[in-house]
Design an enzyme around this catalytic site. Structure first.
Site, PDB file in Angstrom:
ATOM      1  N   ASP A 271      -9.240   2.260  -0.635  1.00 56.78           N
ATOM      2  CA  ASP A 271      -8.464   1.696  -1.724  1.00 56.78           C
ATOM      3  C   ASP A 271      -8.678   0.174  -1.663  1.00 56.78           C
ATOM      4  O   ASP A 271      -9.328  -0.348  -0.754  1.00 56.78           O
ATOM      5  CB  ASP A 271      -6.980   2.093  -1.604  1.00 56.78           C
ATOM      6  CG  ASP A 271      -6.274   1.991  -2.952  1.00 56.78           C
ATOM      7  OD1 ASP A 271      -5.286   2.706  -3.162  1.00 56.78           O
ATOM      8  OD2 ASP A 271      -6.733   1.186  -3.805  1.00 56.78           O
TER       9      ASP A 271
HETATM   10  C1  GLC Z   1      -5.095   0.120  -6.577  1.00 53.51           C
HETATM   11  C2  GLC Z   1      -4.681   1.563  -6.482  1.00 53.51           C
HETATM   12  C3  GLC Z   1      -5.792   2.537  -6.743  1.00 53.51           C
HETATM   13  C4  GLC Z   1      -6.733   1.951  -7.763  1.00 53.51           C
HETATM   14  C5  GLC Z   1      -7.411   0.752  -7.129  1.00 53.51           C
HETATM   15  C6  GLC Z   1      -8.373   0.053  -8.112  1.00 53.51           C
HETATM   16  O1  GLC Z   1      -4.471  -0.633  -5.588  1.00 53.51           O
HETATM   17  O2  GLC Z   1      -3.989   1.992  -5.307  1.00 53.51           O
HETATM   18  O3  GLC Z   1      -5.192   3.760  -7.178  1.00 53.51           O
HETATM   19  O4  GLC Z   1      -7.689   2.915  -8.162  1.00 53.51           O
HETATM   20  O5  GLC Z   1      -6.485  -0.177  -6.622  1.00 53.51           O
HETATM   21  O6  GLC Z   1      -7.639  -0.502  -9.152  1.00 53.51           O
END
Ligand code: GLC
Length: 743
Positions: A271
């Site tokens: 993430d």
């Molecule tokens: C965010 C989220 C994730 C998302 C990623 C890109 O923090 O937790 O679900 O896809 O970053 O935006």
């Protein structure tokens, strides 16, 4: 100069030929180029690194995210394909969670449709629209089992139940990825957040998660397994500290389960910056050790961080990480790029795709919104309204005409200009024959200013019926937006009381990103239509439901508590050794002043809330009545490995043609580990005309009743089972059967 990947282009796209090309390309790559593939860079217009082009040309970038200008994307792809040494195309990622420009209901609302077909079609529409911007990878579906409405990301989930979430996860992956990822308008999907993120303590986002392995395997992992089995291209590791080992560094999750048990051949992305966060968690002492842990655990690509690029080569030079490990991880990424056909078609021509927000896209959004709304209350059949019996309608509230808010959370690209709001839709539908009076009454859902409430009461008094649009704005749910109190925010409850005082029928239409505790308004309104955040076409859908063009048919994918203190509360709970019942519960107001210690039933309930929710999982009213009779099984016993049919008769005994979601629940009465008092094992959305009767059959294979036992192995046991069929998890229409040992 590019050693063009001509030798890797144009062959058949079957797994064997892909594997050959992956290995052939890998053999050409330098270590720096391999590490480059593991590096995803934020390329949004605001944050695009000014050396990004050089880094792509040097082969140090495998993917970009958050760039949605197709010309910019094509230019970045051109650099990667024509100017880098090996010409490896980029993965271009974006959160296309519930629509791109045309926005579907939030995923929790889509789950309330209990309709894999409309969910699949919504994802297909989203993929085609996103592909016009050059996006070839979405970070969706989010399939964290969510049983805590305080958690803001419940909005993005498919609800509390593993079976429903699994069925809809598969539909979303199929919608995004299509039958062949080389087809234009298909994009790679990501099952996220692996795993257990929805069990964040107290519903606070990013908070600690502790889930016993048995619960993890029986409740939280099944949707991910379903997504992997249907061919999802990637998984995203969760931010969460799971049982002391954050998911991004959790080898049990990412290697033992995902690779060794499930044979996943896709790739895992972290993430946002979650690799670096391992040190913040306290799992590692610094970035370098975080890289070691994340790579060892099996995170193939780092999202929006530079730790891999900064530290991987030295860890390999030191011999702490084998090149073979890196090769396997890079192969996972290359495999996805070959599956997507990027070597053959790296560029995007928007003209080759359907236009954005075309008629089909908007109709899909309207159908999804129609089927997602849940009728929670309808006293005296106040709904549907008949325009020809009304002279005037008061449309009041902060969410009646809020084109952005109705789109919900996680819409970076949603176009509010496309939104049709309820106020406008009601005008369009009945404004020619009914006098529609509109008053916002509150600046926003959190307002504590009630100066407009006198006017609201007056308009209500002067109208035949009041449509009160309440709820939460988009910002009050979604990532990092958890609430400890899930009542209607602000002075909305006071507005309800004032409007009720006018003495006219009051219908509350609630838009929100989570279940709300409605206990403090439920007695002051005659009907409640819960519309979630319904997306671009929420207005027409709500208007058509209110005025009876269609009957509401949504069913709750998540339990609605009476009080926030009941959380977690969900239908598939365990029986406990002292289960509550209406006979054993003595509520706080009924306790004698000097009641002795043992006088209140001594079972599992709250003195001030009881043990039942305000509205249960699977619940949703209709404008008609559905009657269930004659549940039966095809046999009293079924051998392990065989199939049993559970049937019932369903009749539309009301005056309205409508759709019903028929649900099958099962209970395993005695097992190696305690099993829930009910588990959803089948559902079907059916349309019945008034007076029509149908026989509903559910095929139940004994493997559908397998579960993980004490030894964490999937087991199927003989024994006695109950089965129910009905229109909610509270159905009492029950039969039973026995699984017997095959031999
Ligand atoms: C965010 C989220 C994730 C998302 C990623 C890109 O923090 O937790 O679900 O896809 O970053 O935006």
């Amino acid at each position: 100069m590019t050693i063009m990947t001509a030798s890797f282009a144009n062959p058949k796209n079957d797994a064997a030929s892909i594997e050959r090309r992956v290995q052939a390309l890998l053999a050409e790559m330098t270590l720096a180029e391999k590490i480059g593939q593991m590096n995803q860079v934020n390329a949004s217009d605001e944050d695009m690194p000014h050396h990004l082009r050089e880094a792509i040309e040097a082969g140090r970038v495998g993917s970009v995210l958050n760039q949605v200008d197709v010309d910019t994307v094509n230019e970045l792809q051109r650099i990667a394909v024509q100017e880098s040494r090996l010409g490896i195309p980029l993965l271009v990622g974006r959160d296309v969670i519930h629509g791109f420009k045309t926005v579907m209901p939030i995923p929790l609302g889509q789950a309330a449709t209990w309709n894999p077909d409309i969910v699949r079609e919504g994802a297909r529409v989203a993929a085609r629209e996103a592909a016009t911007a050059g996006i070839n990878w979405t970070f969706a579906p989010m399939i964290d089992i969510s049983r805590d409405p305080r958690w803001g990301r419940i909005a993005e989930s498919l609800g509390e139940d593993p079976y429903l979430a699994s069925q809809l996860a598969v539909a979303m992956v199929e919608g995004f990825q299509g039958d062949d990822l080389t087809d234009a308008g298909t994009i790679a999907a990501t099952a996220k957040h692996f795993a257990g993120y929805g069990a964040s303590e107290s519903g606070r986002d990013y908070a600690t998660v502790n889930i016993p392995e048995n619960e993890l395997r029986n409740v939280h992992l099944p949707p991910f397994k379903a997504a992997v089995d249907t061919g999802v291209v990637s998984l995203m590791a969760a931010f969460s500290d799971l049982d002391g080992v954050p998911a991004t560094g959790n080898e049990f999750l990412l290697r033992d389960v995902l690779r060794d048990e499930w044979d996943f051949t896709g790739f895992v992305v972290s993430d946002w910056d979650s690799v670096r966060q391992l040190a913040i968690h306290g799992l590692t002492e610094d970035d370098r050790e975080s890289v070691y842990q994340a790579v060892t655990a099996g995170v193939d690509m780092e999202m929006a961080g530079q730790s891999y690029v900064q530290h991987l080569e030295s860890l390999i030079d030191e011999g702490r990480i084998d090149v073979a490990t890196i090769d396997a991880m890079v192969a996972n990424i290359l495999r996805a790029k070959f599956r997507l056909g990027l070597f053959e078609k790296p560029y995007t021509d928007p003209r080759a795709l359907p236009p954005i927000a075309n008629e089909h896209a908007l109709d899909t959004a309207r159908q999804a919104a129609l089927q997602s709304a849940v009728l929670l209350k309808n006293d005296h059949g106040v709904l549907p309204l008949s325009a020809n019996k009304l002279k005037s309608v008061a449309v009041i509230g902060p969410l009646a005409d809020a084109p952005y808010e109705q789109l919900g959370t996680w819409i970076f690209d949603g176009d509010r200009e496309l939104s049709i709001t309820p106020m406008h839709a009601i005008h369009s539908l009945v404004g020619h024959e009914v006098d529609v009076r509109y008053l916002r009454a509150m600046d926003n859902s959190r307002s504590r200013a009630s100066e407009a409430f006198d006017e609201a009461e007056e308009i209500a008094r002067d109208s035949d019926v009041v449509l009160l649009f309440l709820g939460e704005e988009s910002i009050l749910s979604g990532e990092a937006h958890s609430r400890a109190d899930i009542n209607l925010p602000g002075d909305q409850a006071e507005l309800v009381r004032r409007v009720k005082a006018a003495g006219k029928p009051v219908i509350a239409i609630i838009q929100a990103g989570r279940p709300l505790t409605l206990t403090n308004i439920i007695d002051d309104v005659d009907a409640i239509l819960f519309a979630w955040h319904p997306g671009t076409m929420g207005g027409p859908a709500i208007a058509e439901l209110l005025f009876g063009v269609e009957s509401p048919s949504g069913k709750l994918p998540v339990t609605f508590p009476r009080m926030v203190g009941q959380i977690p509360i969900y239908y598939s709970q365990k029986n406990t050794g002292k289960p509550p019942s209406p006979e054993t519960v003595v509520l706080i107001d009924d306790i004698d002043a000097h009641a002795p210690q043992l006088s209140t039933g001594m079972t599992a309930y709250h003195l001030d809330a009881g043990f039942t929710p305000l509205f249960p999982f699977g619940y949703g009213l209709s404008y008609t009545e559905f009657d269930y009779q004659d549940i039966r099984t095809s046999a009293e016993e079924v051998g392990l490995g065989d199939t049993l049919t559970v049937s019932a008769e369903l009749t539309n005994v009301g005056d309205f043609d409508a759709e019903e979601v028929v649900q099958l629940y099962v209970r395993d009465l005695v097992a190696n580990v305690t099993r829930p008092v009910k588990e959803l094992k089948g559902f079907r959305r059916l349309r019945l005309e008034s007076g029509q009767t149908v026989t509903v059959n559910f095929e139940l294979h004994t493997s559908d009743l397998a579960f993980f036992g004490r030894d964490m192995k999937l087991i199927n046991e003989p024994g006695k089972f109950h089965a129910w069929i009905g229109g909610s998890s509270e159905t009492q229409l029950r039969t039973e059967f026995r699984i017997i040992d095959g031999d």
